[in-house]
Scaffold this motif. Structure first.
Motif, short mmCIF file in Angstrom:
data_model
loop_
_atom_site.label_atom_id
_atom_site.label_comp_id
_atom_site.label_asym_id
_atom_site.label_seq_id
_atom_site.Cartn_x
_atom_site.Cartn_y
_atom_site.Cartn_z
N LYS A 62 0.85 -1.19 0.00
CA LYS A 62 0.00 0.00 0.00
C LYS A 62 0.89 1.24 0.00
N ARG A 63 0.44 2.24 -0.72
CA ARG A 63 1.16 3.51 -0.77
C ARG A 63 0.25 4.62 -0.27
N ILE A 64 0.79 5.46 0.61
CA ILE A 64 0.05 6.61 1.12
C ILE A 64 0.81 7.87 0.73
N GLN A 65 0.15 8.73 -0.02
CA GLN A 65 0.76 10.00 -0.39
C GLN A 65 0.44 11.01 0.70
N PHE A 66 1.42 11.37 1.50
CA PHE A 66 1.19 12.26 2.63
C PHE A 66 1.03 13.70 2.13
N THR A 67 -0.05 14.32 2.55
CA THR A 67 -0.37 15.70 2.18
C THR A 67 -0.82 16.46 3.42
N PRO A 68 -0.81 17.80 3.38
CA PRO A 68 -1.19 18.57 4.57
C PRO A 68 -2.64 18.36 5.03
N ASP A 69 -3.54 17.93 4.12
CA ASP A 69 -4.93 17.76 4.51
C ASP A 69 -5.26 16.34 4.96
N LEU A 70 -4.24 15.49 5.10
CA LEU A 70 -4.47 14.12 5.55
C LEU A 70 -4.88 14.10 7.02
N VAL A 71 -5.75 13.16 7.39
CA VAL A 71 -6.15 12.98 8.79
C VAL A 71 -5.79 11.55 9.21
N PRO A 72 -5.65 11.28 10.52
CA PRO A 72 -5.22 9.95 10.97
C PRO A 72 -6.08 8.81 10.45
N SER A 73 -7.38 9.02 10.32
CA SER A 73 -8.25 7.94 9.86
C SER A 73 -7.94 7.54 8.41
N ASP A 74 -7.36 8.45 7.63
CA ASP A 74 -6.96 8.10 6.27
C ASP A 74 -5.83 7.09 6.27
N LEU A 75 -5.15 6.98 7.38
CA LEU A 75 -4.00 6.09 7.49
C LEU A 75 -4.36 4.76 8.14
N VAL A 76 -5.05 4.82 9.30
CA VAL A 76 -5.29 3.59 10.07
C VAL A 76 -6.69 3.03 9.88
N GLY A 77 -7.64 3.86 9.43
CA GLY A 77 -9.01 3.40 9.26
C GLY A 77 -9.97 4.13 10.19
N THR A 78 -11.25 3.80 10.09
CA THR A 78 -12.27 4.49 10.89
C THR A 78 -13.49 3.60 11.06
N ARG A 79 -14.44 4.08 11.86
CA ARG A 79 -15.72 3.39 12.05
C ARG A 79 -16.77 4.02 11.15
N ILE A 80 -17.54 3.19 10.45
CA ILE A 80 -18.56 3.67 9.52
C ILE A 80 -19.92 3.17 9.98
N TYR A 81 -20.89 4.09 9.99
CA TYR A 81 -22.25 3.73 10.42
C TYR A 81 -23.05 3.23 9.22
N ASN A 82 -23.65 2.04 9.36
CA ASN A 82 -24.48 1.45 8.31
C ASN A 82 -25.94 1.76 8.63
N GLN A 83 -26.59 2.59 7.80
CA GLN A 83 -27.97 3.00 8.07
C GLN A 83 -28.95 1.84 7.96
N LYS A 84 -28.68 0.87 7.10
CA LYS A 84 -29.60 -0.25 6.92
C LYS A 84 -29.61 -1.16 8.14
N SER A 85 -28.41 -1.49 8.64
CA SER A 85 -28.34 -2.41 9.79
C SER A 85 -28.36 -1.68 11.12
N GLY A 86 -28.11 -0.37 11.09
CA GLY A 86 -28.06 0.40 12.33
C GLY A 86 -26.85 0.08 13.18
N GLU A 87 -25.79 -0.45 12.56
CA GLU A 87 -24.58 -0.83 13.29
C GLU A 87 -23.36 -0.13 12.70
N PHE A 88 -22.32 -0.05 13.52
CA PHE A 88 -21.05 0.50 13.06
C PHE A 88 -20.14 -0.64 12.60
N THR A 89 -19.46 -0.43 11.51
CA THR A 89 -18.46 -1.39 11.03
C THR A 89 -17.11 -0.68 10.93
#
Length: 338
Positions: A72-99
């Motif tokens: 994997k390659r990550i192009q580091f830029t000034p507008d990058l945030v930590p979640s762009d690197l390690v990942g994040t939690r996403i809310y699924n509206q259909k199931s009502g759960e976070f993945t």
């Protein structure tokens, strides 16, 4: 004592096959390629400094293909945030759960391109994953795949809009390698290959075999005198007076940490294995010393004003600190078996 599954000559031959396949694509850069293989064998991270266009990304991409690992390659830029690197939690509206959506840090070979262009908050997100081989997202810990090596690049000619790496993160990199321009002959070959059909590289190993090679590397015998030599070299970066280098005291603001001593021995072990030996010689440790120390020695303003580099200081220390005698192979084998 159980015999290792892979002998030192066999391990060296496997690494030579990997290097042969990579060099089908990458021209020259022998020192850089050797340091990449050392990082792979020792499980250390690599900080690479060089101008654009010197095949840094191509090298890692080709290496990942040869060892059948993920890249994997990550192009580091000034507008990058930590979640762009390690990942994040996403809310699924259909199931009502976070993945959990895992970021690009989950790869065998991670290329952090122009790492000094991202703000400190993003740079610090790499700290846990580099040291602990894991990331924490919303209180959950996720292990990165093994083997895991981070290779970060820095551009030395553009400093506008960059953020200097904090010392805590710089210290996480086992080695810093300086990549220079190719020779005229090498550049001729580079251009010739660019206008020809792309070469096909063979996949000569996989992640499991690479982990076995790493385990074999950890079994390479290190004489206690070599450990003492590494300790004395690193100690001389903190208190040069003890090594008879009083003139260096005004040039060094901070010396290297014990992580540097560990890195010298680990890298020396990997280099010994690449050279087909199951024991480390003084030249193995000496050859990697500059790469391990150059980013850990913090220079004073006087050194910068006098154009004294960290490599100059390391060279002076190596001249002042005598290397131990080469151990006889028979004695090494007796000590290792005991």
């Amino acid at each position: 004592m159980t015999e290792p599954a892979v002998s030192a000559p066999e391990a060296a031959q496997q690494m030579e096959q990997i290097l042969y396949e990579v060099k089908k694509v990458v021209v020259g850069q022998d020192h850089f390629l050797e340091r990449v293989l050392i990082a792979l064998l020792s499980g250390g991270h690599l900080l690479v400094e060089g101008v654009p266009g010197l095949a840094k990304t191509l090298t890692v991409n080709t290496l990942a293909e040869v060892i059948r690992g993920s890249f994997k390659r990550i192009q580091f830029t000034p507008d990058l945030v930590p979640s762009d690197l390690v990942g994040t939690r996403i809310y699924n509206q259909k199931s009502g759960e976070f993945t959990t959506s895992l970021g690009p840090a989950f790869a065998n070979l991670l290329l952090a391109d122009e790492i000094n262009r991202a703000p400190p908050k993003v740079q610090s997100a790499l700290l846990e994953v580099m040291q602990e081989r894991q990331v924490t997202i919303a209180g959950e810990t996720h292990k990165v795949p093994s083997p895991f090596v981070v290779m970060a690049t820095q551009n030395p000619i553009e400093t506008e809009g960059t953020y200097p790496l904090p010392e805590a993160q710089v210290d996480r990199f086992m080695m810093k390698v300086l990549v220079g321009y190719p020779s005229e002959e090498e550049e001729f070959v580079i251009v010739s290959r660019s206008i020809a059909p792309p070469p096909t590289v063979a996949r000569v190993t996989d992640a499991g075999q690479l982990m076995a090679l790493q385990a074999r590397c950890r079994q390479i015998y290190v004489d206690p005198s070599l450990i003492q030599f590494a300790v004395r070299v690193v100690a001389a970066t903190r208190t040069p007076d003890l090594a008879g280098l009083k003139d260096l005291s005004r040039l060094i603001l901070y010396g290297a940490s014990p992580r540097a001593t560990i890195g010298m021995i680990a890298a020396g072990r990997a280099l010994a294995l690449l050279r087909g030996r199951d024991y480390v010689l003084p030249e193995d440790v000496i050859d990697v010393t500059a790469d391990v120390l150059r980013h850990r020695v913090v220079l004073s303003y006087e050194a910068l004003s006098e154009s004294v580099s960290a490599d100059d200081i390391v060279s002076a220390i190596l001249k002042a600190v005598p290397a131990p005698d080469k151990p006889l192979e028979a004695h090494v084998r007796v000590a290792a078996s005991g």
